[in-house]
Design a protein around this motif. Structure first.
Motif, mmCIF file in Angstrom:
data_model
loop_
_atom_site.group_PDB
_atom_site.id
_atom_site.type_symbol
_atom_site.label_atom_id
_atom_site.label_comp_id
_atom_site.label_asym_id
_atom_site.label_seq_id
_atom_site.Cartn_x
_atom_site.Cartn_y
_atom_site.Cartn_z
ATOM 1 N N THR A 126 0.828 -1.210 0.000
ATOM 2 C CA THR A 126 0.000 0.000 0.000
ATOM 3 C C THR A 126 0.859 1.255 0.000
ATOM 4 O OG1 THR A 126 -1.787 -1.122 1.187
ATOM 5 C CG2 THR A 126 -1.770 1.279 1.254
ATOM 6 N N TYR A 127 1.826 1.330 0.907
ATOM 7 C CA TYR A 127 2.730 2.483 0.940
ATOM 8 C C TYR A 127 3.485 2.622 -0.374
ATOM 9 C CZ TYR A 127 2.300 3.592 5.938
ATOM 10 O OH TYR A 127 1.845 3.994 7.166
ATOM 11 N N VAL B 85 1.386 4.013 -3.326
ATOM 12 C CA VAL B 85 1.136 5.450 -3.175
ATOM 13 C C VAL B 85 2.378 6.250 -3.565
ATOM 14 C CG1 VAL B 85 0.661 7.291 -1.505
ATOM 15 C CG2 VAL B 85 -0.645 5.165 -1.428
ATOM 16 N N LEU C 260 2.970 8.844 -6.706
ATOM 17 C CA LEU C 260 3.421 10.225 -6.514
ATOM 18 C C LEU C 260 4.642 10.524 -7.379
ATOM 19 C CD1 LEU C 260 3.056 10.654 -2.641
ATOM 20 C CD2 LEU C 260 1.662 11.722 -4.422
#
Length: 288
Positions: free
Chosen positions: A268-269, A272, A276
């Protein structure tokens, strides 16, 4: 009044955006770099250093009241490989991942070659994708190199045998090989956060050391915060909290619960941060 139609964009015959900066070309470029060769040498030498330490210092775990994986290091080649992973996973293996993923884009900017790559023309998304895949490939190779060399060195020194568990009992060599493979895969997944941090920072700065150092620093901060028990259940949202969940793979009964939780947090991290990176670089004014 109707708008005048914009003239079509002309491209050279045979140009295909998807064929620019191919994986093989970028991989060869990165393999030829001195930092790749030095890091490979460090990971290759670590099992030899640990072997010498055990030969000079005697049996591991001497004077230690706790029984852990380190105590079984000299039991077999499989144990020696597992101990090398145990000793390296917390910090040493963070460095090649941060290096290979954080140095990739920022180094081009520091050499003032990034704008020329984009003018080739290599689409921005294509450039990032090629460099990310190569960075992750080299990171995985680093994580595989260490246990493979350790298994060879450990087998030569201590013989080929089952994996002895610190809690008692053994795992047959075939099962031990499968468990070690699971360990390597999980460590790579858990390191995706560091890889994504380094890659994102690499798209934000022209200083490779800043991207690599920043990713390592933030990873260390996460590990420090995980030691703060006052945070309670908030620590479960830290990727560092699950970095040793792979120890459940070197138990008599393989347990997946914590590794699944750690995988979900890390992925998940990472997703993301990768998003970005691509979003920010697509809008970035590249002048270097």
């Amino acid at each position: 009044m109707s708008k005048l139609a914009e003239p079509p964009v002309e491209v050279a015959d045979g140009y295909r955006a998807g064929r620019t900066l191919p994986f093989r070309v970028e991989l060869v470029r990165q393999l030829k770099r001195r930092r790749t060769q030095v890091m490979g040498g460090v990971l290759f030498a670590l099992p030899l250093i640990l072997l010498i330490a055990f030969q000079v210092g005697g049996e591991p775990g001497g004077g230690n009241q706790r029984v852990n994986l380190m105590d079984t290091a000299t039991a077999s080649g499989a144990n020696f490989a597992a101990v090398n992973l145990f000793a390296s996973a917390g910090f040493l293996l963070v460095i090649p991942v941060a290096l290979f993923c954080g140095d990739t884009v920022a180094s081009e900017a520091s050499w003032s070659s990034l704008r020329y790559l984009l003018a080739a023309p290599v689409p921005r998304a294509r450039l990032l994708w090629s460099k990310l895949v190569v960075g992750l490939t080299l990171s995985l190779a680093a994580l595989v190199l260490l246990p493979v060399v350790a298994l060879i060195v450990g087998t030569a020194a201590y013989g080929w045998g089952p994996l002895q568990l610190p809690t008692g009992g053994t795992l047959p060599t075939g099962t031990a090989a499968q468990r070690l493979l699971i360990v390597v895969v999980y460590i790579m997944v858990s390191q995706l956060v560091t890889a994504a941090l380094a890659f994102w920072l690499s798209t934000r700065t022209d200083a490779p050391l800043g991207a690599v150092g920043g990713a390592v620093f933030l990873t260390i901060i996460g590990s420090v915060l995980d030691e703060v028990t006052a945070l309670g259940d908030w620590r479960h949202f830290l990727p560092a909290h699950w970095q040793y969940a792979w120890l459940d793979a070197v138990q008599p009964q393989l347990q997946w619960t914590e590794m699944i939780q750690g995988t979900s947090i890390s992925v998940t991290y990472a997703l993301v941060l990768f998003a970005l990176a691509f979003r920010g670089f697509a809008r970035k004014d590249v002048v270097s």
